[in-house]
Design a protein around this motif. Structure first.
Motif, PDB file in Angstrom:
ATOM      1  N   ALA A  99       0.821  -1.212   0.000  1.00 18.83           N
ATOM      2  CA  ALA A  99       0.000   0.000   0.000  1.00 18.83           C
ATOM      3  C   ALA A  99       0.856   1.263   0.000  1.00 18.83           C
ATOM      4  N   CYS A 100       2.033   1.197   0.588  1.00 21.82           N
ATOM      5  CA  CYS A 100       2.917   2.370   0.624  1.00 21.82           C
ATOM      6  C   CYS A 100       3.228   2.884  -0.779  1.00 21.82           C
ATOM      7  N   TRP A 101       3.328   1.973  -1.730  1.00 20.45           N
ATOM      8  CA  TRP A 101       3.694   2.373  -3.095  1.00 20.45           C
ATOM      9  C   TRP A 101       2.477   2.537  -3.993  1.00 20.45           C
ATOM     10  N   ARG A 102       1.360   1.923  -3.617  1.00 26.79           N
ATOM     11  CA  ARG A 102       0.194   1.926  -4.493  1.00 26.79           C
ATOM     12  C   ARG A 102      -0.865   2.961  -4.105  1.00 26.79           C
ATOM     13  N   ALA A 103      -0.961   3.281  -2.819  1.00 26.75           N
ATOM     14  CA  ALA A 103      -2.047   4.147  -2.343  1.00 26.75           C
ATOM     15  C   ALA A 103      -1.885   5.577  -2.848  1.00 26.75           C
ATOM     16  N   THR A 104      -2.985   6.158  -3.301  1.00 27.43           N
ATOM     17  CA  THR A 104      -2.997   7.556  -3.702  1.00 27.43           C
ATOM     18  C   THR A 104      -3.263   8.427  -2.473  1.00 27.43           C
ATOM     19  N   GLN A 105      -3.133   9.726  -2.648  1.00 24.81           N
ATOM     20  CA  GLN A 105      -3.439  10.642  -1.555  1.00 24.81           C
ATOM     21  C   GLN A 105      -4.905  10.532  -1.155  1.00 24.81           C
ATOM     22  N   ASP A 106      -5.782  10.335  -2.140  1.00 24.16           N
ATOM     23  CA  ASP A 106      -7.205  10.151  -1.833  1.00 24.16           C
ATOM     24  C   ASP A 106      -7.433   8.862  -1.038  1.00 24.16           C
ATOM     25  N   ARG A 142      -9.820  -2.109   4.385  1.00 21.21           N
ATOM     26  CA  ARG A 142      -9.468  -1.039   3.448  1.00 21.21           C
ATOM     27  C   ARG A 142      -7.970  -1.045   3.168  1.00 21.21           C
ATOM     28  N   LEU A 143      -7.174  -1.298   4.185  1.00 24.70           N
ATOM     29  CA  LEU A 143      -5.733  -1.399   4.000  1.00 24.70           C
ATOM     30  C   LEU A 143      -5.402  -2.541   3.040  1.00 24.70           C
ATOM     31  N   LEU A 144      -6.110  -3.644   3.179  1.00 22.60           N
ATOM     32  CA  LEU A 144      -5.902  -4.769   2.274  1.00 22.60           C
ATOM     33  C   LEU A 144      -6.278  -4.402   0.844  1.00 22.60           C
ATOM     34  N   ASP A 145      -7.351  -3.639   0.683  1.00 19.91           N
ATOM     35  CA  ASP A 145      -7.743  -3.190  -0.657  1.00 19.91           C
ATOM     36  C   ASP A 145      -6.620  -2.376  -1.303  1.00 19.91           C
ATOM     37  N   LEU A 146      -5.957  -1.567  -0.494  1.00 19.24           N
ATOM     38  CA  LEU A 146      -4.871  -0.733  -1.015  1.00 19.24           C
ATOM     39  C   LEU A 146      -3.654  -1.564  -1.414  1.00 19.24           C
ATOM     40  N   GLY A 147      -3.582  -2.782  -0.893  1.00 14.55           N
ATOM     41  CA  GLY A 147      -2.493  -3.680  -1.264  1.00 14.55           C
ATOM     42  C   GLY A 147      -2.732  -4.387  -2.583  1.00 14.55           C
ATOM     43  N   HIS A 148      -3.965  -4.318  -3.095  1.00 18.31           N
ATOM     44  CA  HIS A 148      -4.313  -4.844  -4.421  1.00 18.31           C
ATOM     45  C   HIS A 148      -3.926  -6.322  -4.603  1.00 18.31           C
ATOM     46  N   HIS A 183      -3.248   2.040  15.184  1.00 19.72           N
ATOM     47  CA  HIS A 183      -3.810   2.340  13.862  1.00 19.72           C
ATOM     48  C   HIS A 183      -3.233   3.664  13.333  1.00 19.72           C
ATOM     49  N   ARG A 184      -3.084   4.630  14.217  1.00 15.61           N
ATOM     50  CA  ARG A 184      -2.506   5.914  13.838  1.00 15.61           C
ATOM     51  C   ARG A 184      -1.064   5.741  13.360  1.00 15.61           C
ATOM     52  N   ALA A 185      -0.303   4.880  14.019  1.00 13.19           N
ATOM     53  CA  ALA A 185       1.088   4.640  13.618  1.00 13.19           C
ATOM     54  C   ALA A 185       1.157   4.034  12.220  1.00 13.19           C
ATOM     55  N   ILE A 186       0.201   3.185  11.896  1.00 12.72           N
ATOM     56  CA  ILE A 186       0.155   2.592  10.558  1.00 12.72           C
ATOM     57  C   ILE A 186      -0.085   3.673   9.513  1.00 12.72           C
ATOM     58  N   VAL A 187      -1.065   4.523   9.763  1.00 20.00           N
ATOM     59  CA  VAL A 187      -1.383   5.599   8.815  1.00 20.00           C
ATOM     60  C   VAL A 187      -0.205   6.564   8.669  1.00 20.00           C
ATOM     61  N   ASP A 188       0.424   6.897   9.786  1.00 20.87           N
ATOM     62  CA  ASP A 188       1.561   7.823   9.730  1.00 20.87           C
ATOM     63  C   ASP A 188       2.685   7.261   8.852  1.00 20.87           C
ATOM     64  N   ALA A 189       2.949   5.972   8.985  1.00 19.32           N
ATOM     65  CA  ALA A 189       3.998   5.345   8.174  1.00 19.32           C
ATOM     66  C   ALA A 189       3.605   5.337   6.695  1.00 19.32           C
ATOM     67  N   LEU A 190       2.336   5.087   6.423  1.00 18.08           N
ATOM     68  CA  LEU A 190       1.870   5.124   5.035  1.00 18.08           C
ATOM     69  C   LEU A 190       2.026   6.525   4.452  1.00 18.08           C
ATOM     70  N   ARG A 191       1.701   7.532   5.242  1.00 12.90           N
ATOM     71  CA  ARG A 191       1.852   8.915   4.791  1.00 12.90           C
ATOM     72  C   ARG A 191       3.310   9.245   4.440  1.00 12.90           C
ATOM     73  N   ARG A 192       4.230   8.665   5.191  1.00 12.95           N
ATOM     74  CA  ARG A 192       5.656   8.899   4.949  1.00 12.95           C
ATOM     75  C   ARG A 192       6.187   8.025   3.813  1.00 12.95           C
ATOM     76  N   ARG A 193       5.346   7.132   3.310  1.00 10.78           N
ATOM     77  CA  ARG A 193       5.761   6.132   2.315  1.00 10.78           C
ATOM     78  C   ARG A 193       6.911   5.284   2.868  1.00 10.78           C
ATOM     79  N   ASP A 194       6.787   4.972   4.147  1.00 10.58           N
ATOM     80  CA  ASP A 194       7.791   4.174   4.847  1.00 10.58           C
ATOM     81  C   ASP A 194       7.294   2.731   4.903  1.00 10.58           C
ATOM     82  N   ALA A 195       7.646   1.946   3.898  1.00 12.44           N
ATOM     83  CA  ALA A 195       7.138   0.579   3.785  1.00 12.44           C
ATOM     84  C   ALA A 195       7.544  -0.286   4.973  1.00 12.44           C
ATOM     85  N   ALA A 196       8.820  -0.204   5.356  1.00 11.36           N
ATOM     86  CA  ALA A 196       9.296  -1.003   6.483  1.00 11.36           C
ATOM     87  C   ALA A 196       8.603  -0.577   7.775  1.00 11.36           C
TER      88      ALA A 196
END
Length: 214
Positions: A99-106, A142-148, A183-196
């Motif tokens: 999801a870090c690489w696939r998710a759009t800002q929306d 929803r996170l799983l959906d973003l993983g495609h 859950h907030r930590a997960i979103v924050d990492a996604l926002r940073r595009r920090d996959a690890a």
């Protein structure tokens, strides 16, 4: 013949969903015997679609069929629970990396809206544990959906059904608050595009959840 087959299939699926909800609500608690005759009479159906529904639930792990004894709601052991949490951590952390690489800002904005609703449901005074569980699951799906990866999502959905068998009616206020922060930590990492970082946040979330569950 096709119309009859479709009608029959729809009926057993409806019955399966009804029984599934009774299991999740503890109307049929773990270890309970499923009285086929009583349920068939209650629903006004034959035992054939009911037995097909039970087979569906058995395939999902929600029901255990015992030879010459009938069907029982599955009882989940601590080892079962550990295995489920370990697999969920593996699958969902992989989804978070993707999801870090696939998710759009929306996409991320939609996930944050779910998080905001989760925070409201977690409020100790005005929130609802039932709503909290519902939104938490929606967040993860929803996170799983973003993983495609639909096969990964299907595996997770099946595992989550088993996880629900062990869920008590409520969590401690401390665990709910901690879960929101996770859950907030997960979103924050996604926002940073920090996959690890996202993957690690998911793994930590499940590790903490398992500790609370057992």
């Amino acid at each position: 013949m096709t119309a009859v087959a479709l009608l029959s299939r729809a009926l057993y699926e409806e019955v399966a969903e009804l029984l599934r909800q009774r299991i999740f609500s503890r109307e049929l608690p773990p270890g309970a015997w499923i009285d086929e005759l009583k349920i068939a009479e209650e629903l006004g159906i034959s035992r054939t679609p009911l037995r097909e529904a039970i087979k569906v639930l058995a395939a999902e792990g929600l029901v255990t069929i015992k030879v010459r004894r009938g069907a029982y709601v599955t009882e989940v052991s601590q080892q079962d629970l550990r295995e489920v949490y370990e697999l969920l951590a593996l699958l969902e952390s992989d989804a978070a990396e993707s999801a870090c690489w696939r998710a759009t800002q929306d996409d991320l904005a939609a996930l944050e809206r779910l998080l905001a609703e989760l925070e409201v449901a977690a409020d100790s005074e005005t929130g609802s544990p039932e709503r909290f569980f519902e939104l938490s699951e929606a967040f993860h799906l929803r996170l799983l959906d973003l993983g495609h990866n639909r096969r990964r999502k299907q595996l997770v959905c099946d595992l989550r059904k088993v996880m629900k068998l062990s869920r008590h009616g409520s969590l401690s206020k401390q665990r709910i608050a901690a879960s929101v922060a996770e859950h907030r930590a997960i979103v924050d990492a996604l926002r940073r595009r920090d996959a690890a970082g996202a993957a690690q946040a998911v793994r930590q979330h499940f590790a903490n959840g398992l500790q609370a569950a057992v």
